[in-house]
Design an enzyme around this catalytic site. Structure first.
Site, mmCIF file in Angstrom:
data_model
loop_
_atom_site.group_PDB
_atom_site.id
_atom_site.type_symbol
_atom_site.label_atom_id
_atom_site.label_comp_id
_atom_site.label_asym_id
_atom_site.label_seq_id
_atom_site.Cartn_x
_atom_site.Cartn_y
_atom_site.Cartn_z
ATOM 1 N N GLY A 55 5.022 -6.033 8.031
ATOM 2 C CA GLY A 55 5.693 -4.867 7.823
ATOM 3 C C GLY A 55 7.101 -5.463 7.262
ATOM 4 O O GLY A 55 7.525 -6.699 7.472
ATOM 5 N N CYS A 82 2.096 -11.280 12.026
ATOM 6 C CA CYS A 82 3.565 -11.161 11.132
ATOM 7 C C CYS A 82 4.370 -10.077 12.110
ATOM 8 O O CYS A 82 4.698 -10.086 13.302
ATOM 9 C CB CYS A 82 3.540 -11.093 9.926
ATOM 10 N N TYR A 83 4.897 -9.076 11.321
ATOM 11 C CA TYR A 83 5.833 -8.191 11.950
ATOM 12 C C TYR A 83 4.811 -7.621 13.213
ATOM 13 O O TYR A 83 5.477 -7.244 14.281
ATOM 14 C CB TYR A 83 5.874 -6.857 11.040
ATOM 15 N N HIS A 169 -0.113 -15.379 8.336
ATOM 16 C CA HIS A 169 -1.267 -14.410 7.646
ATOM 17 C C HIS A 169 -2.357 -14.891 7.348
ATOM 18 O O HIS A 169 -2.821 -15.621 6.525
ATOM 19 C CB HIS A 169 -0.487 -13.747 6.324
ATOM 20 N N GLU A 171 -5.054 -13.374 6.671
ATOM 21 C CA GLU A 171 -5.918 -12.676 5.753
ATOM 22 C C GLU A 171 -5.655 -13.126 4.103
ATOM 23 O O GLU A 171 -6.577 -12.782 3.410
ATOM 24 C CB GLU A 171 -5.367 -11.115 5.663
ATOM 25 N N SER A 223 -18.596 6.943 -16.691
ATOM 26 C CA SER A 223 -17.755 6.361 -17.646
ATOM 27 C C SER A 223 -18.302 4.996 -18.239
ATOM 28 O O SER A 223 -17.749 4.347 -19.184
ATOM 29 C CB SER A 223 -16.364 5.870 -17.135
ATOM 30 N N ASP A 227 -17.655 1.918 -10.803
ATOM 31 C CA ASP A 227 -17.434 2.802 -9.740
ATOM 32 C C ASP A 227 -18.513 3.904 -10.215
ATOM 33 O O ASP A 227 -19.260 4.174 -9.503
ATOM 34 C CB ASP A 227 -16.203 3.629 -9.457
ATOM 35 N N LYS A 371 -13.647 -2.237 -3.671
ATOM 36 C CA LYS A 371 -14.342 -2.449 -4.988
ATOM 37 C C LYS A 371 -15.327 -3.630 -4.783
ATOM 38 O O LYS A 371 -16.507 -3.422 -5.478
ATOM 39 C CB LYS A 371 -13.351 -3.006 -5.872
#
Ligand code: XMP
Length: 515
Positions: A55, A82-83, A169, A171, A223, A227, A371
């Protein structure tokens, strides 16, 4: 049986979605909630573990984002990042301060491999650091499990209580063994088994769609993007002919795009047995766009015209029971709804669906998926790679890749140039590395020479960017060999082009699209 769930508690970090994606890559379902969410509501979800994000604040400032401290005694394992790590220490009686030296970038971290979190991780491992504050003193009951040259407390833990905290981090990909650490957290600490898999998702979703829809009729705007294609394929599998898909060819599609969609979803092609309507609206769109040069006006016309075409089709089809929408999890998170509400997002790809279309309810079977997961589902239901791997394509299509007025002739030029660019990027093996790439038509005319003739023709702009979230992007460092080959092919093969530019600009200050 309830699905194992890990909750990401979002304190405003820029990587909140990335954390959830990484957890799901470990085959554990993960949802994101704001730190303001009531603890009672979090408890209802019965999570196996919780991850606090980073954050922007300092935990010791008066308005710092914080959660109910009762969360620490609840008994569900927590990993603070982190935060989130600083907050955990601050709330439990440790000390957080401004660091004597800011740490930023790839940093060597010495970890205690006896820790459940660092099992199988190298004792010295490269991690991504980005912090101004640091943990000056761990909270009582916590042991230091990692440090760096500048940061005495890079990770702490209280294994009895299931509380873990890391300053770096895990991630982001720059943390070389970050995935292993997150894997360790969800399996070793939270005791997950890993029941989040796309094959079982398809099975479950098809069954629940069948049950929900019964013998009702469903309408879906297709479309040709990832998705809506996956949405249509899932519905086709569940309800077959009760589904009608409307595909509008607005004359602003990429080369061969319409044919590809018709080949997969059209009648007689054997893939899916549905009602498929392909509307040729090219002339209508070109007529509306004639003489229009202002980008926002172009967008608006295209969106409105889509609604008109879709409404006309819906009228012919008659009342339907359900309207299918390709909402995905990032849309839900970004609308600030934390996965709870049923607000209809305006459909990116078609510029807003008509509210006059008569239907009882929405179906949004992709709303829990990222996604990458949508793509995996696409593969599971048998969609071809060229649809599943399609890069993002804006709803207004080539209209915003043609600077100024759109005409059929310009569309043709940009389609041809774009097809060459895509072909050569794929041939160079770069298509997986680049997030989005396309050719555009500038409104520059310039002088050239072809044979012995003077020419006065268009300039094509090539764009290729890498990005994680499309909010910022970098221009791709394209090898000259690729640029040279594409340039020579475009000027030779595409009529009325005598010059090619490569766009070196990042976002910001530019945007990814030219208009
Ligand atoms: P920009 O140009 O804003 O693009 O940097 C960011 C991403 O969004 C896509 N984009 C659109 N998608 N309708 C869409 O569905 C639009 O009007 C639109 N404008 C941009 C763009 O392709 C990129 O992936």
């Amino acid at each position: 049986m309830q699905q194992e769930t890990v909750i990401v508690l979002d304190f405003g970090g820029q990587y909140n979605q990335l954390i959830a994606r990484r957890v799901r890559e470990c085959n554990v379902y993960c949802e994101i909630y704001s730190y303001k969410t009531d603890l009672a509501k979090i408890k209802e979800k019965n999570p196996k573990g919780i991850i606090f994000t980073g954050g922007p604040n300092s935990v010791y400032l008066p308005d710092a984002a914080a959660c109910d401290p009762e969360i620490y005694s609840w008994g569900v394992p927590i990993l603070g990042i982190c935060y989130g790590s600083q907050l955990m220490m601050h709330q439990l009686g440790g000390k957080v301060d401004r660091a004597p030296e800011r740490e930023y970038g790839k940093t060597e971290v010495m970890v205690n491999t006896e820790s459940k979190l660092f099992e199988g991780v190298s004792p010295k491992t490269i991690c991504w650091m980005s912090h101004n504050d640091y943990i000056a003193q761990p909270a009582p009951g916590f042991a230091i499990s990692a440090h760096t040259a500048n940061c005495p407390v890079a990770a702490v833990e209280n294994p009895e209580k299931g509380l873990y905290a890391v300053q770096f981090h895990p991630e982001v990909l720059h943390t070389q063994e970050g995935t292993k650490m997150l894997h360790n957290f969800v399996y070793n600490v939270c005791g997950c088994k890993g029941d989040w898999r796309m094959d079982s998702f398809v099975e479950r979703t098809v069954a629940s769609l069948k049950e929900k829809i019964g013998d009702g009729k469903v309408l879906c705007a297709l479309s040709g993007g990832v998705d809506s294609s996956v949405l249509a394929a899932l519905l086709a599998k569940a309800i077959g002919k009760q589904l009608t898909c409307v595909f509008v060819d607005h004359g602003l599609l990429r080369k061969d795009e319409k044919e590809q969609v018709c080949q997969v979803f059209g009648p007689g092609n054997g893939n899916f047995d549905i009602n498929f309507i392909c509307v040729d609206a090219r002339e209508r769109y070109y007529a509306k766009l004639a003489g229009v040069t202002e980008p926002e006006r172009k967008r608006k016309i295209i969106g409105e015209e889509f609604i008109r075409v879709f409404e006309e089709q819906a009228k012919m089809i008659g009342a339907v029971d359900y309207l299918a929408q390709g909402t995905i999890y990032p849309d839900v998170v970004e609308s600030g709804l934390g996965g709870e509400s049923t607000v209809i997002k305006s459909h990116h790809n078609v510029g807003g669906l008509p509210d006059t279309v008569d239907f009882k309810e929405l179906v949004e079977p992709l709303r829990d998926l990222f996604k990458d997961e949508v793509r995996q589902v696409g593969r599971e239901v048998g969609l071809p790679e060229y649809l599943v791997n399609r890069q993002p394509f804006p709803g207004p299509g080539l209209a915003i890749r043609i600077i100024g007025e759109v005409t059929a002739e310009k569309v043709k030029i940009v389609q041809e140039a774009d097809a060459i660019w895509r072909e050569e990027i794929a041939a160079a093996g770069l298509d997986k590395e680049i997030s989005q790439y396309y050719a555009a038509l500038t409104n520059v005319h310039s002088v050239g020479v072809m044979g012995d003739e003077r020419t006065y023709d268009y300039a094509v702009a090539l764009r290729a960017v890498t990005t994680i979230d499309f909010m910022t992007a970098e221009s791709y460092d394209m090898p000259w060999s690729v640029l040279g080959k594409v340039t020579s092919r475009i000027v030779n093969e595409v009529k009325h082009v005598n010059r090619v530019f490569y766009d070196c600009t990042g976002k910001p200050p530019a945007t990814i699209e030219l208009e």
